[in-house]
Design an enzyme around this catalytic site. Structure first.
Site, PDB file in Angstrom:
ATOM      1  N   GLY A  22       0.835  -1.209   0.000  1.00 50.87           N
ATOM      2  CA  GLY A  22       0.000   0.000   0.000  1.00 50.87           C
ATOM      3  C   GLY A  22       0.862   1.248   0.000  1.00 50.87           C
ATOM      4  O   GLY A  22       0.534   2.266   0.617  1.00 50.87           O
ATOM      5  N   ALA A  23       1.989   1.191  -0.738  1.00 50.11           N
ATOM      6  CA  ALA A  23       3.000   2.251  -0.665  1.00 50.11           C
ATOM      7  C   ALA A  23       2.740   3.410  -1.632  1.00 50.11           C
ATOM      8  O   ALA A  23       3.482   4.388  -1.634  1.00 50.11           O
ATOM      9  CB  ALA A  23       4.390   1.662  -0.936  1.00 50.11           C
ATOM     10  N   ARG A  25       0.349   5.641  -1.763  1.00 48.00           N
ATOM     11  CA  ARG A  25      -0.113   6.905  -1.162  1.00 48.00           C
ATOM     12  C   ARG A  25      -0.373   6.707   0.330  1.00 48.00           C
ATOM     13  O   ARG A  25      -0.163   5.612   0.866  1.00 48.00           O
ATOM     14  CB  ARG A  25      -1.357   7.431  -1.881  1.00 48.00           C
ATOM     15  CG  ARG A  25      -2.572   6.541  -1.786  1.00 48.00           C
ATOM     16  CD  ARG A  25      -3.638   7.037  -2.755  1.00 48.00           C
ATOM     17  NE  ARG A  25      -4.723   6.094  -2.893  1.00 48.00           N
ATOM     18  CZ  ARG A  25      -5.879   6.170  -2.228  1.00 48.00           C
ATOM     19  NH1 ARG A  25      -6.082   7.153  -1.380  1.00 48.00           N
ATOM     20  NH2 ARG A  25      -6.817   5.272  -2.420  1.00 48.00           N
ATOM     21  N   ASP A  72      -1.561  -7.024  -6.271  1.00 49.98           N
ATOM     22  CA  ASP A  72      -2.762  -7.053  -5.438  1.00 49.98           C
ATOM     23  C   ASP A  72      -2.448  -8.005  -4.284  1.00 49.98           C
ATOM     24  O   ASP A  72      -2.157  -9.189  -4.504  1.00 49.98           O
ATOM     25  CB  ASP A  72      -3.930  -7.574  -6.286  1.00 49.98           C
ATOM     26  CG  ASP A  72      -5.219  -7.674  -5.497  1.00 49.98           C
ATOM     27  OD1 ASP A  72      -5.170  -7.712  -4.249  1.00 49.98           O
ATOM     28  OD2 ASP A  72      -6.288  -7.742  -6.138  1.00 49.98           O
ATOM     29  N   ASN A  99       0.751  -2.813   5.170  1.00 49.14           N
ATOM     30  CA  ASN A  99      -0.002  -1.568   5.350  1.00 49.14           C
ATOM     31  C   ASN A  99      -1.229  -1.462   4.441  1.00 49.14           C
ATOM     32  O   ASN A  99      -2.176  -0.751   4.778  1.00 49.14           O
ATOM     33  CB  ASN A  99       0.952  -0.393   5.092  1.00 49.14           C
ATOM     34  CG  ASN A  99       0.216   0.909   4.864  1.00 49.14           C
ATOM     35  OD1 ASN A  99      -0.208   1.569   5.817  1.00 49.14           O
ATOM     36  ND2 ASN A  99       0.036   1.283   3.594  1.00 49.14           N
ATOM     37  N   SER A 151      -5.623  -1.052  13.553  1.00 47.58           N
ATOM     38  CA  SER A 151      -6.425   0.168  13.751  1.00 47.58           C
ATOM     39  C   SER A 151      -7.074   0.095  15.124  1.00 47.58           C
ATOM     40  O   SER A 151      -7.399  -1.001  15.611  1.00 47.58           O
ATOM     41  CB  SER A 151      -7.519   0.263  12.684  1.00 47.58           C
ATOM     42  OG  SER A 151      -8.447   1.276  13.043  1.00 47.58           O
ATOM     43  N   TYR A 164     -14.402  -3.836   8.686  1.00 48.49           N
ATOM     44  CA  TYR A 164     -13.071  -3.253   8.925  1.00 48.49           C
ATOM     45  C   TYR A 164     -12.563  -3.608  10.333  1.00 48.49           C
ATOM     46  O   TYR A 164     -11.409  -4.039  10.499  1.00 48.49           O
ATOM     47  CB  TYR A 164     -13.168  -1.734   8.749  1.00 48.49           C
ATOM     48  CG  TYR A 164     -11.863  -0.996   8.850  1.00 48.49           C
ATOM     49  CD1 TYR A 164     -10.924  -1.033   7.824  1.00 48.49           C
ATOM     50  CD2 TYR A 164     -11.568  -0.224   9.975  1.00 48.49           C
ATOM     51  CE1 TYR A 164      -9.722  -0.335   7.921  1.00 48.49           C
ATOM     52  CE2 TYR A 164     -10.379   0.485  10.081  1.00 48.49           C
ATOM     53  CZ  TYR A 164      -9.458   0.424   9.046  1.00 48.49           C
ATOM     54  OH  TYR A 164      -8.277   1.109   9.149  1.00 48.49           O
ATOM     55  N   ALA A 166     -13.450  -6.097  12.227  1.00 43.70           N
ATOM     56  CA  ALA A 166     -13.149  -7.537  12.289  1.00 43.70           C
ATOM     57  C   ALA A 166     -11.813  -7.825  11.610  1.00 43.70           C
ATOM     58  O   ALA A 166     -11.009  -8.618  12.114  1.00 43.70           O
ATOM     59  CB  ALA A 166     -14.268  -8.341  11.628  1.00 43.70           C
ATOM     60  N   LYS A 168      -9.250  -5.827  11.296  1.00 43.10           N
ATOM     61  CA  LYS A 168      -8.121  -5.298  12.069  1.00 43.10           C
ATOM     62  C   LYS A 168      -7.939  -6.064  13.389  1.00 43.10           C
ATOM     63  O   LYS A 168      -6.808  -6.240  13.853  1.00 43.10           O
ATOM     64  CB  LYS A 168      -8.308  -3.798  12.307  1.00 43.10           C
ATOM     65  CG  LYS A 168      -8.264  -2.963  11.020  1.00 43.10           C
ATOM     66  CD  LYS A 168      -6.943  -3.120  10.270  1.00 43.10           C
ATOM     67  CE  LYS A 168      -6.815  -2.158   9.111  1.00 43.10           C
ATOM     68  NZ  LYS A 168      -5.520  -2.273   8.416  1.00 43.10           N
ATOM     69  N   ILE A 197      -6.129   9.214  11.211  1.00 40.75           N
ATOM     70  CA  ILE A 197      -4.951   9.855  10.619  1.00 40.75           C
ATOM     71  C   ILE A 197      -5.388  10.589   9.347  1.00 40.75           C
ATOM     72  O   ILE A 197      -6.220  10.070   8.574  1.00 40.75           O
ATOM     73  CB  ILE A 197      -3.888   8.794  10.256  1.00 40.75           C
ATOM     74  CG1 ILE A 197      -3.619   7.844  11.436  1.00 40.75           C
ATOM     75  CG2 ILE A 197      -2.598   9.466   9.785  1.00 40.75           C
ATOM     76  CD1 ILE A 197      -3.048   8.458  12.693  1.00 40.75           C
TER      77      ILE A 197
HETATM   78  P1  NAP Z   1      -5.073   4.970   1.635  1.00 36.72           P
HETATM   79  O1  NAP Z   1      -4.661   6.402   1.616  1.00 36.72           O
HETATM   80  O2  NAP Z   1      -6.416   4.608   1.100  1.00 36.72           O
HETATM   81  O3  NAP Z   1      -3.933   4.106   0.909  1.00 36.72           O
HETATM   82  C1  NAP Z   1      -4.035   2.705   0.837  1.00 36.72           C
HETATM   83  C2  NAP Z   1      -3.214   2.201  -0.332  1.00 36.72           C
HETATM   84  O4  NAP Z   1      -3.377   0.768  -0.404  1.00 36.72           O
HETATM   85  C3  NAP Z   1      -3.687   2.776  -1.671  1.00 36.72           C
HETATM   86  O5  NAP Z   1      -2.599   3.129  -2.475  1.00 36.72           O
HETATM   87  C4  NAP Z   1      -4.463   1.603  -2.253  1.00 36.72           C
HETATM   88  O6  NAP Z   1      -4.545   1.608  -3.669  1.00 36.72           O
HETATM   89  C5  NAP Z   1      -3.649   0.428  -1.757  1.00 36.72           C
HETATM   90  N1  NAP Z   1      -4.400  -0.820  -1.893  1.00 36.72           N
HETATM   91  C6  NAP Z   1      -5.737  -1.008  -1.792  1.00 36.72           C
HETATM   92  N2  NAP Z   1      -6.066  -2.267  -2.046  1.00 36.72           N
HETATM   93  C7  NAP Z   1      -4.905  -2.921  -2.338  1.00 36.72           C
HETATM   94  C8  NAP Z   1      -4.591  -4.258  -2.709  1.00 36.72           C
HETATM   95  N3  NAP Z   1      -5.552  -5.180  -2.841  1.00 36.72           N
HETATM   96  N4  NAP Z   1      -3.304  -4.587  -2.949  1.00 36.72           N
HETATM   97  C9  NAP Z   1      -2.329  -3.656  -2.856  1.00 36.72           C
HETATM   98  N5  NAP Z   1      -2.564  -2.362  -2.510  1.00 36.72           N
HETATM   99  C10 NAP Z   1      -3.849  -2.005  -2.253  1.00 36.72           C
HETATM  100  O7  NAP Z   1      -5.071   4.401   3.138  1.00 36.72           O
HETATM  101  P2  NAP Z   1      -4.265   4.911   4.424  1.00 36.72           P
HETATM  102  O8  NAP Z   1      -5.124   5.837   5.183  1.00 36.72           O
HETATM  103  O9  NAP Z   1      -2.893   5.312   4.051  1.00 36.72           O
HETATM  104  O10 NAP Z   1      -4.239   3.554   5.269  1.00 36.72           O
HETATM  105  C11 NAP Z   1      -3.108   2.697   5.281  1.00 36.72           C
HETATM  106  C12 NAP Z   1      -3.317   1.625   6.343  1.00 36.72           C
HETATM  107  O11 NAP Z   1      -3.521   2.246   7.618  1.00 36.72           O
HETATM  108  C13 NAP Z   1      -4.548   0.754   6.110  1.00 36.72           C
HETATM  109  O12 NAP Z   1      -4.277  -0.567   6.495  1.00 36.72           O
HETATM  110  C14 NAP Z   1      -5.577   1.364   7.035  1.00 36.72           C
HETATM  111  O13 NAP Z   1      -6.565   0.437   7.401  1.00 36.72           O
HETATM  112  C15 NAP Z   1      -4.713   1.776   8.200  1.00 36.72           C
HETATM  113  N6  NAP Z   1      -5.303   2.816   9.034  1.00 36.72           N
HETATM  114  C16 NAP Z   1      -5.564   4.048   8.529  1.00 36.72           C
HETATM  115  C17 NAP Z   1      -6.138   5.008   9.355  1.00 36.72           C
HETATM  116  C18 NAP Z   1      -6.462   6.393   8.873  1.00 36.72           C
HETATM  117  O14 NAP Z   1      -7.101   7.149   9.622  1.00 36.72           O
HETATM  118  N7  NAP Z   1      -6.052   6.793   7.691  1.00 36.72           N
HETATM  119  C19 NAP Z   1      -6.446   4.690  10.694  1.00 36.72           C
HETATM  120  C20 NAP Z   1      -6.156   3.423  11.162  1.00 36.72           C
HETATM  121  C21 NAP Z   1      -5.576   2.501  10.326  1.00 36.72           C
HETATM  122  P3  NAP Z   1      -5.807   2.372  -4.382  1.00 36.72           P
HETATM  123  O15 NAP Z   1      -5.464   3.780  -4.417  1.00 36.72           O
HETATM  124  O16 NAP Z   1      -5.896   1.767  -5.738  1.00 36.72           O
HETATM  125  O17 NAP Z   1      -7.009   2.050  -3.556  1.00 36.72           O
END
Ligand code: NAP
Length: 256
Positions: A22-23, A25, A72, A99, A151, A164, A166, A168, A197
């Site tokens: 998930g690098a 963005r 993926d 991630n 999370s 979500y 479940a 995490k 975040i």
């Molecule tokens: P984000 O901005 O949506 O970025 C997630 C990245 O993962 C995107 O580039 C996405 O690609 C990619 N992705 C999605 N499905 C994928 C797959 N099947 N295989 C490979 N890559 C995939 O999310 P984030 O906020 O940075 O969150 C990152 C992590 O932190 C997640 O695990 C999230 O649950 C956790 N988290 C986030 C928060 C928060 O508040 N932001 C809080 C708690 C935990 P696409 O652009 O194509 O979708």
């Protein structure tokens, strides 16, 4: 994304090789940038090939070493192939950051099977697939750091996020079990549990919900990707060598 790392921890990861999923963005992008800025070679994994290429270009332009591995995380064959390609390219694997994650929020009464399966598939199955594949070269190299992004939703629950939460909670159970299985191999397995975040994922919640979250957070703000990346850097570093099976909560006090 800023070109240069804004990390607040000085950690030496020279000669190490990392995979960050998930690098392209959000949190993954900041984590990949900071691991590279700390000296490691970073394999950036994501489905979003365009943004992934940009992330790698920026890390490289800032003097870091990185390469893109479109993947993926739910595709077991591709996951195994990526780990093989990374080890083939750089000779080892030291750090894995699971991630990649998604949300598909809905109250449980209206939640569709597809919403459940998609979120569990990416967040939990993807973490399992990369962990299983990465453990082999880590065992061979006699060291490893696996860091799973969980999370607070997986710990305290969150209405509208049955799938979500479940997934995490599952990531936390997976973390604790694998930490026990791999401890004799000098591999630590920990989780970071962010609160809310400021990323695209949180932006989907809308302004009203975000203001409410800020009001409920003792430190009075959303976290930044840097807050999470610094926690990951710590767990990846030698300073955390006696920490395993731990869930490091980075939530501004939300769970207090
Ligand atoms: P984000 O901005 O949506 O970025 C997630 C990245 O993962 C995107 O580039 C996405 O690609 C990619 N992705 C999605 N499905 C994928 C797959 N099947 N295989 C490979 N890559 C995939 O999310 P984030 O906020 O940075 O969150 C990152 C992590 O932190 C997640 O695990 C999230 O649950 C956790 N988290 C986030 C928060 C928060 O508040 N932001 C809080 C708690 C935990 P696409 O652009 O194509 O979708």
């Amino acid at each position: 994304m800023t070109e240069q790392s804004n990390r607040r921890l000085s950690v030496d990861l020279a000669d190490q090789v990392a995979i960050v999923t998930g690098a392209a963005r959000g949190l993954g992008q900041t984590i990949a940038r900071d691991i590279a800025a700390s000296g490691a070679k970073v394999a950036c994994v994501d489905v979003n090939e365009g943004l992934l290429a940009e992330t790698v270009e920026r890390i490289t332009a800032a003097g870091g070493m990185a390469a893109a591995f479109p993947c993926d995380v739910t595709d077991g064959q591709r996951v195994t192939a990526v780990v093989g390609e990374v080890v083939g390219k750089w000779g080892r694997l030291d750090i894995l950051v699971n991630n990649a994650g998604v949300t598909r929020d809905n109250v449980v009464l209206r939640m569709k099977d597809e919403e459940w399966d998609l979120v569990l598939g990416i967040n939990l199955r993807g973490t399992f697939l990369f962990t299983r594949a990465a453990a082999k070269p880590m065992i061979k190299g006699k060291r490893g750091r696996i860091i799973n992004i969980a999370s607070v939703s997986g710990m305290m629950g969150n209405p509208g996020q049955a799938n979500y939460s479940a997934s995490k909670a599952g990531v936390i159970g997976l973390t604790r079990t694998v930490s026990r299985e791999l401890s004799k191999r000098n591999i630590t397995v920990n989780a970071v549990a962010p609160g809310f975040i400021a990323t695209d994922m949180a932006a989907k919640l809308g302004d009203e919900v975000i203001e409410q979250i800020k009001a409920e957070t003792p430190l009075g703000r959303l976290g930044s990707p840097q807050d999470v990346a610094d926690a990951v850097l710590f767990l990846a570093s030698d300073a955390a060598s006696f920490i395993t099976g731990h869930v490091l909560v980075v939530d501004g006090g939300l769970m207090v």
